[in-house]
Design an enzyme around this catalytic site. Structure first.
Site, PDB file in Angstrom:
ATOM      1  N   HIS A 399       2.550  -1.461   8.617  1.00  0.00           N
ATOM      2  CA  HIS A 399       2.143  -2.447   7.617  1.00  0.00           C
ATOM      3  C   HIS A 399       3.265  -2.793   6.646  1.00  0.00           C
ATOM      4  O   HIS A 399       3.205  -3.807   5.947  1.00  0.00           O
ATOM      5  CB  HIS A 399       0.912  -1.942   6.850  1.00  0.00           C
ATOM      6  CG  HIS A 399      -0.037  -3.039   6.469  1.00  0.00           C
ATOM      7  ND1 HIS A 399       0.388  -4.258   6.018  1.00  0.00           N
ATOM      8  CD2 HIS A 399      -1.395  -3.097   6.483  1.00  0.00           C
ATOM      9  CE1 HIS A 399      -0.661  -5.026   5.760  1.00  0.00           C
ATOM     10  NE2 HIS A 399      -1.746  -4.353   6.046  1.00  0.00           N
ATOM     11  N   ASP A 403       2.461  -7.734   8.591  1.00  0.00           N
ATOM     12  CA  ASP A 403       1.169  -7.917   7.936  1.00  0.00           C
ATOM     13  C   ASP A 403       0.080  -8.126   8.984  1.00  0.00           C
ATOM     14  O   ASP A 403       0.358  -8.496  10.140  1.00  0.00           O
ATOM     15  CB  ASP A 403       1.219  -9.118   6.992  1.00  0.00           C
ATOM     16  CG  ASP A 403       2.173  -8.896   5.823  1.00  0.00           C
ATOM     17  OD1 ASP A 403       2.379  -7.723   5.461  1.00  0.00           O
ATOM     18  OD2 ASP A 403       2.704  -9.889   5.291  1.00  0.00           O
TER      19      ASP A 403
END
Length: 426
Positions: A399, A403
């Site tokens: 992450h 995204d």
């Protein structure tokens, strides 16, 4: 000349002798294979850099484990007549090798007199202390001088291990005799007397894999995205291609399509073809696909370089060659170090779905499950549904780099390429 254990891979800290290919007294030429050494990634050949003769093999026992870099392995000489001088030679760790005839006799230390104790080992700038990384870390935290334990560790050639640090108090309280040569320790793995268990040795490959995967799960914020992919067009196209390629003795697998589609999706979404570098994100312009291969020694990920530019036949040939080398332990460091994206396929084992652990510093890994037949809604069908071959794939993402929406876009492109493989030609 003393030949020591070199770094055979960029991350190598220790090595294990798997097999000597020469005997004492043998001659060799530059480039000849002297021994096979198991590194943290694979079994690599230890080649001669020059011509000469093997005067003495210092560590003759195959399986000498966890030898630190710089450990003396053998003595080589240029002239055959010099071999006899090393017949009874033994080497202490971190001591320069000289022919026995040239070594001055060293008198035994005299018994201490007048109440003066014998000197204790002290660290000097030129000394090299063999210790495991964990032992060094714990010694630093506890303020222990590893020089007090030099040559007294329980590892090969007196290498200090973490469990040896409790000897430090004893070493300070009592004078320590000068270190003597320690024979390499070949670990014995116990088993229960009644056969209820057996302790299995851990290979260097499994050690480094365990370390990296533990660090990955501890430090990388994973998240997972799963989609179902229809495979009927890929299956039909593969069958057609293999019919044409049968004369050439080449065969394309479904996994080759997964590799190609992943590489093409990385070109569409370059964020997935990136790596985390602490202070910046490196986005790669080429797609080097790491392919997870299971071996007896553990998991390794050989690389199909420039997969985005290669056809299915070239990818298939690379995978077959690399997988064979991996299982034989013959991969070279250049064939498994690096990679920008990883694919792991457990479909051949009947696994429907799984989530793979990211291979750092990469940002993504794709986990592929097994194919299955399912009924899917179809408004154009007379009965309102149709039968299709479906595979579930799961994308694990870092992450910090990718995204959620970006990972979803990557899967959209991958699904498009797999469900209509002719679009990979555009």
């Amino acid at each position: 000349t003393k030949m020591v254990l070199p770094a055979l891979s960029p991350t190598m800290e220790t090595g294990t002798i798997k097999r000597w290919e020469v005997n004492e007294g043998d001659s060799f030429s530059a480039g000849d294979l002297l021994a096979e050494i198991e590194t943290d990634k694979a079994t690599v050949g230890f080649d001669a850099n020059d011509d000469g003769y093997i005067a003495k093999i210092i560590l003759p026992d195959e399986g000498a484990k966890d030898l630190p870099l710089g450990t003396p392995l053998c003595v080589i000489v240029s002239n055959q007549e010099d071999i006899a001088a090393f017949a009874d030679f033994t080497a202490a760790p971190a001591v320069d090798i000289q022919p026995p005839s040239a070594q001055p006799s060293t008198p035994s230390p005299a018994a201490p007199s007048h109440g003066i104790p014998p000197p204790t080992p002290m660290s000097t700038p030129g000394d090299r202390i063999f210790a495991s990384p964990l032992a060094k870390k714990l010694a630093f935290e506890k303020g222990i001088d590893l020089a007090l334990l030099a040559g007294l560790g329980s590892g090969p050639l007196g290498r200090i291990r973490a469990q040896d640090l409790d000897k430090a108090g004893k070493a300070v309280a009592q004078p320590v005799a000068p270190a003597v040569a320690v024979s390499p320790e070949v670990a014995s793995f116990p088993h229960d007397a009644d056969g209820s268990f057996v302790d299995i040795p851990v290979s260097n490959i499994r050690k480094i894999t365990a370390k990296r995967l533990f660090e990955s799960k501890q430090t990388i914020p994973h998240y997972y995205l799963t989609v179902d992919v229809e495979m009927d067009k890929v299956v039909a196209l593969r069958k057609s291609f293999n019919t044409e390629l049968e004369k050439e003795g080449t065969k394309i697998s479904v996994n080759d399509f997964f590799i190609k589609a992943s590489a093409m999706a990385c070109l569409k979404i370059p964020e997935a073809n990136s790596s985390w570098r602490d202070t910046f994100i490196r986005q790669h312009n080429t797609v080097d696909m790491s392919i997870a291969v299971s071996t007896e020694s553990g998991l390794i990920t050989p690389i199909v370089f420039n997969a985005h530019t290669k056809g299915l036949v070239a990818i298939s040939q690379d995978v077959v060659s690399l997988a064979g080398k991996a299982r034989e332990g013959k991969l070279q460091p250049s064939e498994f170090m690096g990679g920008t994206f990883t694919l792991s396929n457990l479909g051949m084992f009947g696994v429907k779905h799984f989530s793979a652990i990211i291979n750092p510093p990469q940002a993504c890994i794709l986990a592929v499950g097994s194919a299955r037949r399912e009924l899917l809604p179809d408004k154009n069908a007379e009965n309102g549904f149709r039968e299709a071959t479906v595979v579930s794939v799961t994308l694990s993402c870092d992450h910090r780099v990718v995204d959620g929406a970006v990972g979803a876009q990557w899967l959209q492109h991958f699904k498009k390429f797999m469900e209509d493989p002719t679009k990979m030609l555009l």
